[in-house]
Design an enzyme around this catalytic site. Sequence first.
Site, short mmCIF file in Angstrom:
data_model
loop_
_atom_site.label_atom_id
_atom_site.label_comp_id
_atom_site.label_asym_id
_atom_site.label_seq_id
_atom_site.Cartn_x
_atom_site.Cartn_y
_atom_site.Cartn_z
N VAL A 160 30.81 42.84 54.96
CA VAL A 160 30.59 43.16 53.56
C VAL A 160 31.29 42.07 52.74
O VAL A 160 32.47 41.79 52.96
CB VAL A 160 31.20 44.54 53.23
CG1 VAL A 160 31.00 44.90 51.77
CG2 VAL A 160 30.58 45.61 54.14
N CYS A 161 30.58 41.47 51.80
CA CYS A 161 31.17 40.39 50.99
C CYS A 161 32.34 40.93 50.17
O CYS A 161 32.18 41.86 49.38
CB CYS A 161 30.14 39.78 50.07
SG CYS A 161 30.87 38.57 48.94
N ILE A 162 33.49 40.31 50.33
CA ILE A 162 34.71 40.85 49.71
C ILE A 162 34.66 40.74 48.18
O ILE A 162 35.01 41.70 47.48
CB ILE A 162 35.97 40.18 50.30
CG1 ILE A 162 37.23 40.84 49.76
CG2 ILE A 162 36.00 38.68 50.06
CD1 ILE A 162 38.48 40.52 50.54
N ALA A 218 32.26 43.28 46.86
CA ALA A 218 32.77 44.64 47.10
C ALA A 218 33.88 45.00 46.11
O ALA A 218 33.88 46.10 45.54
CB ALA A 218 33.27 44.75 48.54
#
Lengths: 130, 99, 120
Positions: free
Chosen positions: A76-78, A81
Site C-alpha cells: 500500500v503506497c505510504i 495511505a
Amino acid sequence: MKFAIALYSAAHSPSSRRALRFAEAALASGHEIVRLFFYQDGVHNASSNVVTPQDEQDLTQQWAAFVSHHQLDGVVCIAAALRRGVLNEDEAARYQRPAVNLKAPWELSGLGQLHDAIQSADRLICFGGP
Amino acid sequence: MSTLHVLSHSPFSDTRLGSCLRILGTDDALLLCGDAVYALQPHSSILKTLEAKSDTLKLFVLEEDLLARNLECLPWATCVDYPRFVELSIHYDKVNSWL
Amino acid sequence: MPKSLLIISRQAPWSGPNAKEALDIVLAGGAYDLPIGLMFMDDGVFQLAPKQNATALQQKNLMANLQALSLFGVDDVYACHHSLAERGISPTSLAVDDVQALSADEVRILIDRFDQVITL
C-alpha cells in the site's frame, strides 16, 4: 506470465471487485502475481475499519483473505495511505493518531515498489475508476 | 506493439471513449467493462459511433457487466469472462486502463 | 534494459490530489533512473496552462514539481495537441518548457514506444 496488479479505487468501487476477480483468474490460469500495489483511493482496500453490510460483498475482507491465502506481496503506497487515514502501528504512533487500520497481510511502502513491480513483471494491469 | 485499452466509465458522461477511439491503432483493441458497457445501449448515439467503426475495431465486452445491465453483445464484438480477460492482457503487448 | 513507463495524466490540477499523485509516479521513476515519459491529455493539459495561481486556493504549486521534471531525468514530456486545441490553450504558451505537442497518430506511436502505460 508475471503480473503486477495496481488498484486505484476504494473497496466500494466496482473496479475493486473487478481487480480481485482478475487476480483470482490469473492465478487460476497458472500465472504469477509479483505484487499488488494499492495507490490513490485504492489504499482504502487495505483498511481494517471498513464495515460492509452483511448482505453485501466484503471486498476488504476478500482482498486480505486472497493475499494471505496465496502469500502475495500486498503493498500500500505510504504517502497515499497517510493522506487518506490508512495507518499501520508505526505511522499511527509517529503522527500520534488514535487508530491503527492497516495490518498484515498489508505493508506500507513507497512508490519505488510500484516501479520495482513493473520492472519484474511481464504485464502491469491497473484497475480504477468506477 | 499492440495495446488493449480498458474503459470502465459511462461514455455518456465522460470523454475517455472519444479520446481512446482517436488514438486507437489497427493492432489495438478495446475492452469495455463496468459502466463503459452502456456504449452498447441500443439506439444510442454512442452505439452508432461504435457501429461506424465495426469494420476495423476489435471490441471486447466483459460479460458480467452486460448481463447486469440487460444489454446484449454486438454480433461483431466478443463477450469475455475473467479467464479470457487474463488471456487478452497477455495477447496484447500492454494494457492501458483509462482510470 | 529497464522497462520504460509512460504516464498519461488526464486530471485537471485543482481537482484533488490525482494530478499530483500521477506526477509523483513520474518523479519516483525518474529518481530511480528509469525510462519514464509523461503525456498530458484531456483535462490534464490544464496543468500546463500559463499563469495559474495556487495561492488563490491555498494549494501547493504543482508547477514547481513540473519544472523539476528534467532535474529528475524526465525529459520526455508531451501534450495531446487535440486536447490543447479543444481547450484553447496554445502549445507555444505553456507554463512548462520543452513540452512537445503530439497529433493523435503521434500519441499512438508514443504509446507503442513504451513498454507499459498508466493513464490516470
